[in-house]
Design a protein around this motif. Structure first.
Motif, short mmCIF file in Angstrom:
data_model
loop_
_atom_site.label_atom_id
_atom_site.label_comp_id
_atom_site.label_asym_id
_atom_site.label_seq_id
_atom_site.Cartn_x
_atom_site.Cartn_y
_atom_site.Cartn_z
N ASP B 92 0.98 -0.93 0.37
CA ASP B 92 -0.13 -0.01 0.24
C ASP B 92 0.82 1.51 0.54
O ASP B 92 1.64 1.02 1.21
N LEU B 93 0.64 1.70 -1.12
CA LEU B 93 1.73 2.80 -1.24
C LEU B 93 0.61 4.61 -1.03
O LEU B 93 1.16 5.24 -2.07
N SER B 94 -0.90 4.28 -0.81
CA SER B 94 -1.58 5.09 -1.34
C SER B 94 -1.32 6.52 -0.57
O SER B 94 -0.52 6.73 0.72
N PHE B 95 -1.71 7.61 -0.72
CA PHE B 95 -1.76 9.00 0.47
C PHE B 95 -0.31 9.61 -0.57
O PHE B 95 0.50 9.79 0.74
N ASN B 96 0.83 8.76 -1.32
CA ASN B 96 2.08 9.75 -0.80
C ASN B 96 2.35 10.88 -2.05
O ASN B 96 1.17 10.77 -2.74
N ASN B 97 3.04 10.95 -2.11
CA ASN B 97 4.10 11.91 -3.70
C ASN B 97 4.01 11.04 -4.49
O ASN B 97 5.10 11.85 -4.94
N ILE B 98 4.33 10.09 -4.55
CA ILE B 98 4.99 9.54 -6.09
C ILE B 98 4.89 10.15 -7.58
O ILE B 98 3.48 10.52 -7.90
N GLU B 99 6.09 10.06 -8.39
CA GLU B 99 5.73 10.63 -9.22
C GLU B 99 5.91 9.40 -10.72
O GLU B 99 5.31 9.66 -11.99
N VAL B 100 6.85 8.73 -9.93
CA VAL B 100 6.84 6.97 -10.89
C VAL B 100 6.75 5.90 -10.64
O VAL B 100 6.97 6.13 -9.44
N THR B 106 11.29 -6.76 -8.60
CA THR B 106 11.46 -8.12 -7.77
C THR B 106 10.18 -8.35 -7.05
O THR B 106 10.40 -9.68 -6.28
N LEU B 107 9.02 -7.87 -7.05
CA LEU B 107 8.46 -7.96 -6.15
C LEU B 107 7.64 -9.00 -6.88
O LEU B 107 6.01 -8.40 -7.65
N VAL B 108 7.52 -10.64 -7.58
CA VAL B 108 6.85 -10.57 -8.45
C VAL B 108 5.56 -11.80 -8.01
O VAL B 108 5.23 -11.84 -8.58
N LYS B 109 5.84 -11.47 -6.53
CA LYS B 109 4.73 -12.64 -5.95
C LYS B 109 3.59 -11.42 -5.57
O LYS B 109 2.16 -11.62 -4.89
N LEU B 110 3.67 -9.59 -5.56
CA LEU B 110 2.50 -9.10 -5.58
C LEU B 110 0.98 -9.58 -6.29
O LEU B 110 0.90 -9.68 -6.83
N GLN B 111 0.03 -8.71 -5.22
CA GLN B 111 -1.12 -9.56 -5.99
C GLN B 111 -1.79 -7.81 -5.73
O GLN B 111 -2.67 -8.23 -6.64
N ASP B 112 -2.06 -8.07 -4.75
CA ASP B 112 -2.90 -6.13 -4.42
C ASP B 112 -1.31 -4.69 -4.18
O ASP B 112 -0.87 -4.25 -3.51
N LEU B 113 -1.48 -3.88 -4.64
CA LEU B 113 -0.91 -2.92 -5.08
C LEU B 113 -1.81 -1.32 -5.22
O LEU B 113 -2.96 -1.83 -6.06
N SER B 114 -1.12 -0.51 -4.35
CA SER B 114 -2.22 0.45 -3.71
C SER B 114 -1.54 1.48 -4.90
O SER B 114 -0.34 1.86 -3.65
N LEU B 115 -1.88 2.28 -5.43
CA LEU B 115 -1.30 4.07 -5.93
C LEU B 115 -1.95 5.16 -5.37
O LEU B 115 -1.37 5.67 -6.19
N TYR B 116 -3.33 4.45 -4.91
CA TYR B 116 -3.78 5.71 -4.35
C TYR B 116 -3.03 7.19 -4.74
O TYR B 116 -2.94 7.35 -3.40
N ASN B 117 -3.74 8.66 -4.86
CA ASN B 117 -3.59 9.20 -4.45
C ASN B 117 -2.48 10.25 -4.88
O ASN B 117 -1.37 10.19 -3.63
N ASN B 118 -1.43 9.80 -6.04
CA ASN B 118 0.29 10.34 -6.10
C ASN B 118 0.11 10.84 -7.37
O ASN B 118 -0.89 11.53 -6.97
N ARG B 119 1.41 11.33 -7.42
CA ARG B 119 1.28 11.99 -9.00
C ARG B 119 1.72 11.63 -9.97
O ARG B 119 2.27 11.71 -10.84
N ILE B 120 1.28 10.30 -10.25
CA ILE B 120 1.55 9.54 -11.09
C ILE B 120 1.05 9.81 -12.68
O ILE B 120 -0.41 10.18 -12.59
N SER B 121 1.51 9.95 -13.70
CA SER B 121 1.47 10.22 -15.14
C SER B 121 1.35 9.17 -16.25
O SER B 121 0.90 9.17 -17.18
N LYS B 122 2.17 8.13 -15.93
CA LYS B 122 1.48 7.29 -16.60
C LYS B 122 2.15 5.67 -15.86
O LYS B 122 2.88 5.71 -15.28
N ILE B 123 1.18 4.29 -16.40
CA ILE B 123 1.29 3.77 -16.43
C ILE B 123 2.75 2.79 -16.69
O ILE B 123 2.53 2.79 -18.09
#
Lengths: 850, 522
Positions: B92-100, B106-123
């Motif tokens: 969970d990385l939501s509510f941060n100031n991430i841009e990229v 390496t996190l190949v087992k990741l099932q649930d990823l949250s980047l909610y409320n950041n500043r990302i402009s590209k997937i």
């Protein structure tokens, strides 16, 4: 006799034949000596009088012979004459016995191939067991000669009794109908077989299935460890072997002694051995995937190999198409017989057939040459070859479902076997659903009961079979799937709780995967299959009841037995590493200890272990919740890398929780046992039988329902009809439904009604007339148009017109017909109504006077 | 948070913070115990670091077994230092100031990823997250709807949150997303209805169809490539890679410029063709033989291990039986010692027990010695057999290689003959064919020509030798490794077993001693 006219050459030939036959005749020679001085009459002569049967209802084919049958009889007569001439030492053939109406009928025509609409009767074993159950056996009038009477299968079925010939003919008819290559056999058998004496036979239900030794193909691996050198003294081994041999020898001697005893049981020599006439059924290979020929004894319904030593010889065989006489030597019983009916040397055929396999056809020609040389009447021979068996004179065999289900006469049958008694009942005959009971005795005299087995059918509690062992007093009940709580087997001595008992369950039907629960006064053992937690065994030990209330287990319920120890075993869970996967878990309740044993790691011989000592009250008071002394750990293969106390504490907490649950579970399973016992008692006290919804006869509820709806329909229908037909109603309404009518009223009513009807008829005729005229008009118009435009019309348009024209013509024709009919029937209808009105109860009083 | 919003002091994750975070998770009673003992970060599986004003992620490398990490509501600007958390399932990385989006490879087992409320402009940079099921990237700066196509690669993605991005304003947003991610169940907290899906498909099939076609093609290509690679791998283990065809022959002529020139001489072409045919057929033979031999080797090895396994299982059972016997016998004895009435009795029992333990140790060691002897014999047999197989293989390979060399020699002789003939003709000016200039130049001096042919010949021989050498050395290596492994396994097994026995005996002794301590001397 034509035979007298034969020339020398043929005589010579015949002599040769006779010589050949003499060999096979030898066993029959004894008969001449014996039959003179004694004729064995069976003691249990049937009390049924066959002469009293009603033959008036039988169809005419039973009472007369058709021309073809007459011809057949002539041929048979001829055949018999030649046979007696050729083989004067052999018994006369069983060819045309008299039927129930006193008419000579050829045996083959008595066979009536029929396939009955019951799935069980599609296979030979079903047919055989039906015949042996359905009919009551009657001994032959004379055990040495075939009967002079042979009744039709339908009569036999009607009176449900018959001798071996009747049995065989019925069974053979059913088997041929089901597609088997079956034959009736007239021959000789032992006394046991002929008189349906099975007291020397082991009951088929008691016969142990032969275990097929499983051959495990073990591939030898070249990489095998050599076992360590053998240090044992060879001499000692030899000595031991000697000793063993000696003891075995003594054992054998003892056994031999026993054998002598058993020999005593064997029957005394039968003076009529080999002479007793019997009839049975032969099934040849080829059809219906029968791999090799076999006999069926119609009395027992059992199959026998053709090598069976109980069958001592064959005179002749027949089916619905033909008749064969055995020309083979029967000195060794039926062992050496070859059942190739196409082989004319071994089997003498009566009617040479055309619809037999090719090989037989070829043989038939030879046979004709050989056999018919005795005949000088060539015409006869020609006729003979072309003659086919006439159809059976017997009416179709019918068995109603009720009869089929009831099986035995009066629905009950008793069979005695060696040290055993088998009783059979029709389903629903007994109130408790009992259909079969086998009583096993310890002795030949059948006095001391060893075991009783009872089979049930259609029981609501799914009880299938109950076994009572009198020696151990153990009762075993087997249930079909579907019983409450998935009960499969219940073994017990008494129905009291907390006594010795074993319950097996259908583990697929249970959530907890319980397969078996064995219980006695102080322990419960439970076996599981296919559980998600890999548990396969649970063992609970109980202490003495009511000793101390302070015992931990007793606190929950003072009445229940205190738990002393609970042990669980688990299969390996491959998802966990071996030394974290618990193999065995023991909760010692009184000692407050928990033992964990883990699975073995690969190639290890010691298992990891953990022993927990639960914290006592003293410990609890201190702030220390976990100390290293509380757990002794042995970790296989790793130097004492003690796990953190934190983990151990967590584990201990988990275990304590699970212990609680387990205790609860044990209480639950105790309660379940009580529950099952209670249910079983209730079920036994009030046995209910289920009835299929398709069984309309038995299903009372359905029957009532059906009848109710039928009645309702009947109630409704007549009302409806009456309303429909009340032609007077509209006129009655006009005069306002008076209770009583005067004569004038009645007359007027009648006249009104009739005039109304007349008007209607006329109107109807007018309508038809109008239609007719309209059609004709139209046709005329069209025709005119066509005539005018004929030159301009294309071929297609012309075709359309022609089709249309013919259709119109057709309509006109129909309408004309209807008009005609209407004109004819109208007066009749008018008269009919008048008649009806006269008879009407409301008007009758006045009209009849009028 | 007691601090006012304006005076946020940015934090970096340090040990103290981690310690506190871990302790917070534990219930009170366990917490105490844990505090006393110290917590191993390796054992922690869940960590919550929310609302801590973290600016930079750091110091998390110790949490090797972490499966759930919450870093929401911080002021993180860059995803970093998460590489070692390979077991992470929930991030969970939501509510941060991430841009990229980065640093997640390496996190190949990741099932649930949250980047909610950041500043990302590209997937982007998420190709390895094939297990992803839930992805939340709402309230970001995503503007291009085409970015969604990137999410097609996550075959397990079922829940997606994109709300609050600029592109959500676009009219066809929902249909576009649903069309491009056909297995989606929930979009922006709402169930995707069948009608929506049908609508989306009918609207965008012109876009989706080529996409699907392309993907299918790519997949097919990949599969083909993999299959080829696998086959090559198989050939390599059989030591005959690139022998099923003209690879070797082509390689002979690959760097041979002289041969190319000589090929222009009249008659050489035919000669070359015939040579090639023979050579390739020998190669094919060698290839097939190699595969056959490979199967044989594998069968031998597997049979050995089967036998070994049987022996070991038998040994394990035997050992287990001895130990169980001992344990059953000695449970009572321990109790006896425990409840002995006098010290003397206890002492004598103890001595008896001690004796028993020694006896057990003896038995187990004897069994082990016996096993060692047996297995040694087994392995020696195996070694011998392997040696035989290897040597036959080598011999046969050598024979076939000699065939190749013969062919080369013969070819060389003929080539030389033709060359000299041509030279003579050329000298006499009888040559009627047109030859390229550089070839013509060759036909001047006899020595140069012969030298040239010889060089070409030598190059070829060298190549053949090298290939042969390859096969041989590979075979020797295989032989050494297989036998070596068998011996090494046995040594390891023996060591483990001896260690286990000693440890077990020690354990028993210890138990005995501990009991004795409880018994006070009278």
């Amino acid at each position: 006799m034509e035979v007298l006219e034969e020339n020398d050459e043929e005589e010579q030939r015949e002599e040769e034949l006779m010589k050949a036959l003499e060999i096979s005749d030898e066993p029959h020679n004894i008969e001449t000596k014996l039959s003179v001085d004694q004729v064995f009459v069976p003691s249990d002569v049937s009390d049924f009088d066959w002469s009293s049967i009603d033959i008036s209802q039988l169809p005419s084919s039973y009472k007369t012979n058709s021309p073809r049958e007459k011809k057949l009889l002539r041929i048979a007569d001829h055949y018999l004459q030649q046979y007696t001439h050729l083989c004067p030492d052999r018994k006369p053939l069983f060819l045309y016995p008299v039927n129930e109406c006193g008419i000579k009928k050829f045996v083959s025509t008595t066979v009536r191939p029929t396939l009955l609409p019951y799935t069980e009767l599609y296979h030979w074993d079903g047919c055989a067991s039906f015949v042996c159950d359905y009919l009551t056996m009657e001994p032959l009038k004379s055990p040495l000669i075939p009967p002079s009477l042979l009744y039709s299968p339908t009569t036999i079925l009607k009176y449900q009794r018959g001798n071996c010939f009747d049995f065989s003919v019925l069974l053979c008819s059913m088997l041929i109908g089901a597609g088997y290559d079956a034959y009736c056999v007239n021959g000789y058998a032992t006394h046991d077989i002929c008189s349906l004496d099975e007291t020397l036979e082991v009951c088929p239900l008691l016969r142990k299935p032969q275990e097929v030794p499983k051959e495990i193909m073990k591939k030898s691996n070249k990489y095998r460890v050599k076992s360590s050198p053998d240090m044992q003294s060879k001499f000692e081994l030899q000595q031991e072997a000697k000793k063993k041999a000696e003891t075995e020898a003594t054992h054998k001697n003892e056994e031999r002694g026993e054998e002598k005893v058993t020999e005593v049981e064997k029957p005394t020599h039968d003076p009529l051995y080999g002479l007793r006439v019997h009839a049975w059924v032969l099934v040849l290979s080829g059809k219906r995937e029968v791999p090799e020929p076999f006999f069926i004894n119609p009395f027992t319904g059992n199959s026998h190999s053709t090598m069976d030593e109980h069958f001592l010889g064959i005179e002749s065989v027949w089916n619905h198409k033909n008749y064969w006489v055995n020309m083979q030597d029967c000195r060794n019983g039926c062992k050496d017989l070859i059942f190739d009916l196409g082989d004319t040397v071994r089997w003498e055929i009566m009617l040479s057939e055309t619809d037999k396999p090719l090989q037989v056809l070829l043989d038939a020609e030879e046979e004709n040459e050989l056999f018919d040389r005795n005949m000088d009447d060539i015409q006869e021979e020609e006729e003979d070859t072309s003659f086919a068996m006439p159809p059976s004179w017997v009416a179709p065999i019918q068995i109603s479902p009720r009869e089929f289900e009831t099986r035995c006469s009066q629905g009950k049958k008793v069979i005695l076997y060696k040290k055993a008694k088998l009783e059979k009942w029709a389903p629903y005959l007994n109130r408790n659903g009992l259909v079969k009971r086998l009583t096993v005795y310890a002795d030949l005299g059948c006095t001391e009961v060893v075991e009783v087995r009872e089979w049930f059918k259609n029981r609501e509690d799914m009880l299938d079979m109950r076994e009572l062992n009198k020696q151990t007093q153990l009762t075993t009940e087997y249930f079909s799937p579907g019983h409450l709580l998935g009960l499969k087997v219940h073994i017990y001595k008494s129905m009291e709780p907390e006594t010795e008992r074993v319950m097996e369950f259908y583990n697929e039907a249970r959530v907890d995967g319980l397969q078996k629960r064995a219980e006695n006064a102080s322990e419960i053992k439970e076996y599981f299959v296919g559980r998600d937690d890999f548990k396969y065994f649970q063992h609970t030990e109980f202490g003495k009841r009511g000793k101390k209330i302070s015992v931990a287990g007793a606190r929950t319920d003072i009445n229940s037995r205190p738990i002393v120890q609970m042990k669980e075993c688990f299969h390996r869970n491959l998802e966990k590493p071996a030394d974290e996967d618990v193999a065995e878990r023991v909760f010692l309740i009184t000692e407050e200890m928990i033992h964990l044993t883990y699975h073995l790691k690969d190639k290890y011989i010691t298992a990891s272990k953990k022993d927990f000592f639960k914290p006592t009250e003293n410990y609890r008071k201190q702030s220390e919740i976990m100390t290293p002394e509380m757990c002794i750990t042995y970790q296989a293969g790793s130097s004492v890398k003690d796990k953190k106390l934190l983990h151990l504490y967590k584990l201990l907490q988990e275990l304590t929780e699970e212990e609680k649950q387990l205790k609860q579970q044990v209480r639950q399973s105790e309660a379940e046992v009580l529950n099952i016992l209670k249910i079983r008692e209730n079920e036994e006290a009030d046995i209910k039988l289920t009835v299929s919804i398709y069984n309309t006869e038995r299903n009372e509820k359905r029957k009532q329902q059906y009848e109710a709806t039928k009645n309702a329909m009947e109630d409704e229908f007549p009302v409806h009809e009456e309303q429909d037909l009340d032609y007077l109603a509209p006129f009655l309404i006009q005069i306002g439904h008076p209770e009583k009518m005067t004569k004038g009223q009645v007359l007027r009513l009648r006249d009104d009604c009739l005039t109304d009807f007349k008007n209607r008829l006329i109107a109807k005729a007018n309508i038809i007339q109008a239609r007719f005229e309209k059609e004709v008009e139209e046709l005329k118009k069209k025709n005119q148009q066509f005539q005018e435009n004929q030159s301009q019309l294309s071929r297609e348009e012309e075709a359309v017109f022609l089709a249309d024209y013919s259709e119109t013509m057709f309509r006109i024709h129909i309408v004309a017909l209807r008009l005609n009919r209407e004109k004819q029937t109208a007066p009749q209808k008018y008269l009919a109504l008048e008649e009806k009105l006269r008879k009407d109860p409301r008007l009758a009083v006045h009209l009849s006077h009028a | 948070m007691s601090q006012s919003y304006n005076s946020i002091k940015p934090n970096v994750i340090d040990d103290e913070m981690l310690q506190k975070a871990v302790e917070e998770r534990l219930p009170e009673d366990i917490g105490k115990l844990a505090k006393r003992e110290g917590i191993d970060f390796k054992d922690v599986t869940e960590l919550q670091l929310s609302f801590r004003n973290i600016l930079q992620i750091d110091n998390l490398w110790q949490f090797e077994n972490l499966t759930k990490l919450q870093l929401d509501n911080n002021i993180i600007e860059k995803i970093e230092a998460l590489e070692s958390l390979v077991h992470l399932v929930w991030l969970d990385l939501s509510f941060n100031n991430i841009e990229v989006i980065e640093g997640l490879d390496t996190l190949v087992k990741l099932q649930d990823l949250s980047l909610y409320n950041n500043r990302i402009s590209k997937i982007e940079h998420m190709d390895t997250l094939q297990e992803l099921q839930i992805f939340s990237i709402g309230k970001n700066n995503l503007t291009a709807l085409e970015d969604v196509v990137y999410l097609r690669r996550f075959k397990k993605l079922r829940t997606l949150n994109l709300t609050g991005n600029p592109f959500c304003e676009e009219e066809q947003y929902v249909l576009f997303v649903v069309a491009h991610i056909p297995d989606l169940v929930y979009l922006d907290f709402k169930l995707v209805s069948d009608t929506t899906r049908e609508l989306a498909v009918s609207k965008y099939h012109y876009l989706i169809d080529p996409l699907e076609h392309e993907e299918a093609q790519a997949l097919a290509q990949l599969e083909e490539k993999l299959a080829k690679q696998k086959e090559l791998e198989y050939h390599k283990t059989a030591f005959v890679e690139y022998l099923n065809g003209s690879f070797l022959f082509d390689s002979l002529y690959a760097e041979d410029t002289e041969a190319a020139k000589l090929a222009y001489l009249p008659g050489v072409d035919d000669l070359l063709q015939a040579y090639r045919k023979d050579f390739v057929s020998v190669c094919e033979n060698l290839f097939n033989y190699g595969l056959k031999e490979y199967e044989k080797r594998e069968a031998e090895v597997s049979e050995f291990y089967k036998g070994l396994h049987e022996a070991l299982t038998a040994n394990q059972q035997e050992g287990r039986k001895i130990i169980l016997d001992f344990e059953n016998r000695n449970k009572e004895r321990l109790d006896e010692i425990h409840h002995a009435t006098s010290y003397n009795i206890a002492e004598s029992k103890r001595a008896e027990y001690n004796e028993d333990i020694l006896q057990l140790s003896e038995t187990l060691m004897t069994l082990e010695m016996q096993t060692v002897d047996q297995l040694e014999e087994l392995i020696k047999d195996f070694e011998k057999n392997i040696a035989v197989i290897a040597s036959t293989f080598i011999e046969n390979v050598k024979g076939m290689m000699a065939q190749c060399r013969d062919l080369e020699n013969r070819h060389h002789e003929k080539l030389l003959e033709i060359s000299i003939n041509t030279l003579e003709k050329s000298v006499k000016n009888e040559l009627d064919e047109d030859l390229p200039d550089d070839v013509r130049e060759l036909l001047v001096d006899k020595t140069t020509l012969v030298n040239m042919v010889n060089t070409s010949h030598n190059v070829h021989l060298l190549k053949i030798d090298m290939r042969e050498c390859d096969i041989l050395s590979n075979t020797y290596r295989w032989q050494a490794s297989v036998t070596g492994k068998a011996f090494q396994n046995e040594i390891d097994r023996n060591r483990n077993r001896v260690k286990e026995i000693f440890q077990y005996i020690d354990n028993l002794q210890e138990q005995l001693d501990s009991i004795e301590l409880l018994e006070p001397p009278e």
